[in-house]
Scaffold this motif. Structure first.
Motif, PDB file in Angstrom:
ATOM      1  N   THR A 238      -4.291 -11.469  51.239  1.00  0.00           N
ATOM      2  CA  THR A 238      -3.471 -12.165  50.239  1.00  0.00           C
ATOM      3  C   THR A 238      -2.705 -11.202  49.342  1.00  0.00           C
ATOM      4  O   THR A 238      -2.150 -11.620  48.326  1.00  0.00           O
ATOM      5  CB  THR A 238      -4.360 -13.068  49.363  1.00  0.00           C
ATOM      6  OG1 THR A 238      -5.379 -12.259  48.746  1.00  0.00           O
ATOM      7  CG2 THR A 238      -5.017 -14.155  50.189  1.00  0.00           C
ATOM      8  N   THR A 239      -2.636  -9.928  49.698  1.00  0.00           N
ATOM      9  CA  THR A 239      -2.002  -8.911  48.857  1.00  0.00           C
ATOM     10  C   THR A 239      -0.723  -8.394  49.502  1.00  0.00           C
ATOM     11  O   THR A 239      -0.687  -8.158  50.709  1.00  0.00           O
ATOM     12  CB  THR A 239      -2.964  -7.732  48.623  1.00  0.00           C
ATOM     13  OG1 THR A 239      -4.185  -8.218  48.079  1.00  0.00           O
ATOM     14  CG2 THR A 239      -2.365  -6.708  47.691  1.00  0.00           C
TER      15      THR A 239
ATOM     16  N   LYS B  66       2.214  -9.645  50.237  1.00  0.00           N
ATOM     17  CA  LYS B  66       2.804 -10.435  51.315  1.00  0.00           C
ATOM     18  C   LYS B  66       4.265 -10.778  50.997  1.00  0.00           C
ATOM     19  O   LYS B  66       4.582 -11.165  49.876  1.00  0.00           O
ATOM     20  CB  LYS B  66       2.001 -11.718  51.530  1.00  0.00           C
ATOM     21  CG  LYS B  66       0.623 -11.481  52.133  1.00  0.00           C
ATOM     22  CD  LYS B  66       0.739 -10.852  53.517  1.00  0.00           C
ATOM     23  CE  LYS B  66      -0.616 -10.653  54.164  1.00  0.00           C
ATOM     24  NZ  LYS B  66      -0.504 -10.108  55.527  1.00  0.00           N
TER      25      LYS B  66
ATOM     26  N   SER C  88       6.256 -13.179  50.821  1.00  0.00           N
ATOM     27  CA  SER C  88       6.252 -14.645  50.842  1.00  0.00           C
ATOM     28  C   SER C  88       7.647 -15.241  50.762  1.00  0.00           C
ATOM     29  O   SER C  88       7.940 -16.258  51.410  1.00  0.00           O
ATOM     30  CB  SER C  88       5.387 -15.179  49.697  1.00  0.00           C
ATOM     31  OG  SER C  88       4.055 -14.709  49.824  1.00  0.00           O
TER      32      SER C  88
ATOM     33  N   SER D 250      -4.321 -11.243  57.914  1.00  0.00           N
ATOM     34  CA  SER D 250      -3.318 -12.195  57.448  1.00  0.00           C
ATOM     35  C   SER D 250      -3.960 -13.419  56.823  1.00  0.00           C
ATOM     36  O   SER D 250      -5.165 -13.655  56.956  1.00  0.00           O
ATOM     37  CB  SER D 250      -2.412 -12.619  58.612  1.00  0.00           C
ATOM     38  OG  SER D 250      -1.857 -11.494  59.252  1.00  0.00           O
ATOM     39  N   SER D 251      -3.118 -14.217  56.163  1.00  0.00           N
ATOM     40  CA  SER D 251      -3.636 -15.417  55.489  1.00  0.00           C
ATOM     41  C   SER D 251      -2.583 -16.512  55.493  1.00  0.00           C
ATOM     42  O   SER D 251      -2.019 -16.845  56.542  1.00  0.00           O
ATOM     43  CB  SER D 251      -4.086 -15.080  54.065  1.00  0.00           C
ATOM     44  OG  SER D 251      -2.994 -14.613  53.295  1.00  0.00           O
ATOM     45  N   ILE D 252      -2.271 -17.038  54.327  1.00  0.00           N
ATOM     46  CA  ILE D 252      -1.471 -18.246  54.218  1.00  0.00           C
ATOM     47  C   ILE D 252      -0.075 -18.070  54.784  1.00  0.00           C
ATOM     48  O   ILE D 252       0.487 -19.007  55.357  1.00  0.00           O
ATOM     49  CB  ILE D 252      -1.403 -18.691  52.733  1.00  0.00           C
ATOM     50  CG1 ILE D 252      -2.813 -18.991  52.212  1.00  0.00           C
ATOM     51  CG2 ILE D 252      -0.500 -19.893  52.557  1.00  0.00           C
ATOM     52  CD1 ILE D 252      -2.867 -19.267  50.728  1.00  0.00           C
ATOM     53  N   GLU D 253       0.514 -16.908  54.629  1.00  0.00           N
ATOM     54  CA  GLU D 253       1.908 -16.725  55.066  1.00  0.00           C
ATOM     55  C   GLU D 253       2.040 -16.895  56.573  1.00  0.00           C
ATOM     56  O   GLU D 253       2.953 -17.570  57.061  1.00  0.00           O
ATOM     57  CB  GLU D 253       2.444 -15.368  54.583  1.00  0.00           C
ATOM     58  CG  GLU D 253       2.090 -14.161  55.402  1.00  0.00           C
ATOM     59  CD  GLU D 253       0.608 -13.818  55.384  1.00  0.00           C
ATOM     60  OE1 GLU D 253       0.158 -13.089  56.286  1.00  0.00           O
ATOM     61  OE2 GLU D 253      -0.096 -14.260  54.464  1.00  0.00           O
TER      62      GLU D 253
ATOM     63  N   ALA E 244      -8.125 -16.737  54.225  1.00  0.00           N
ATOM     64  CA  ALA E 244      -7.781 -16.473  52.827  1.00  0.00           C
ATOM     65  C   ALA E 244      -9.039 -16.360  51.990  1.00  0.00           C
ATOM     66  O   ALA E 244      -9.017 -16.634  50.795  1.00  0.00           O
ATOM     67  CB  ALA E 244      -6.868 -17.560  52.284  1.00  0.00           C
TER      68      ALA E 244
END
Length: 276
Positions: free
Chosen positions: A88-89, A91, A93, A114-117, A137
């Motif tokens: 979450t760092t 990114k 977005s 990776s996460s939300i993106e 996440a």
């Protein structure tokens, strides 16, 4: 005293008429570069020190600043896209949201943890292949599309760990056909077609090797940059520098646009030079 005056006068006279080199190096400013030319001098010409005017190539630089809309126009359908940051760092977005809005298709996403993106891109059905060592996440948010049985059905997943991903990028940067990775005995050898097991040419047990991956574009987030593309991270770089070097094009969204003087005043903070 009178003798000293005559001696000094003779020294000055000889200094004005002494022989000088047939040419001296003169560097003068040019709009394109610091050019060097030979200027002939006669033996009777007064001796002068060479004129050295060192100039940078800054006059030939062009601003690389673009709007988000112009930047994402560089990402076509079917592109191999590298996404910087870590979970979450850091990114990118804003770039991801614009790419989602344009609904690019058949993308190959190459990213560190990776996460939300990346999950957003998956949820929009834009991904054909995913190469990442981690999707989640942590306790911040659910990762719904990836864990909704889409992985392996609507898009392909190439299993990697961090070391294998780094080796893929470094192999591309070094322009070598493969690099060894320490994954023998794991399922990565069976789940990733880019990884092969071969005999050790120096003897000993078999070794696994992975072939390089070339990125069409890398999307990165950083703290600041000048208009020429000299980027500085305030904090960890993670895999951003590898993604940038392995990509044909690099798009960096920054929080602040500063002058080149500011960048040069803190040159050791520069993580992605404009050559990337």
């Amino acid at each position: 005293p009178h003798g000293q005056v005559r001696i000094l006068a003779e020294i000055r006279r000889r200094a004005k008429t002494r022989r000088v080199p047939s040419s001296v190096i003169v560097r003068r400013f040019s709009p394109t570069n610091a050019l060097t030319r030979q200027v002939p001098r006669t033996a009777s010409a007064p001796a002068r020190q060479p004129l050295l005017c060192y100039t940078s190539r800054m006059a030939t630089r062009r601003s690389k600043v673009r709007t988000i809309e112009e930047a994402i126009d560089l990402v076509p359908d079917g592109a191999v896209v590298g996404v910087g940051g870590f979970i979450t760092t850091n990114k990118p977005s804003a770039l991801i949201r614009r790419m989602v809005k344009l609904h690019r298709k058949d993308l190959t996403i190459v990213a560190g943890p990776s996460s939300i993106e990346v999950d957003t891109v998956i949820g929009r059905g834009m991904v054909k292949r995913l190469i990442t060592p981690y999707m989640g996440a942590e306790a911040l948010a659910p990762i719904t599309p990836f864990f909704s049985k889409l992985a392996g059905r609507t898009f392909q997943v190439d299993e990697v760990d961090n070391g294998t991903l780094i080796a893929m990028l470094r192999a591309q940067i070094q322009r070598v056909p493969f690099l060894p990775v320490n994954v023998v005995g794991t399922s990565i050898c069976d789940l990733n077609s880019r990884v092969k097991v071969m005999d050790n040419p120096f003897g000993g047990p078999p070794v696994a090797v992975v072939r390089p991956i070339e990125l069409d574009v890398a999307l990165i987030h950083a703290s600041r940059s000048d208009e020429f593309g000299n980027v500085q991270h305030f904090g960890p770089v993670f895999l951003d520098h590898l993604l940038a070097q392995a990509a044909k094009k690099v798009i960096v969204q920054v929080e602040r646009l500063v002058s080149n003087v500011t960048i040069r005043g803190n040159a050791l903070l520069t993580t992605l030079p404009s050559e990337f």
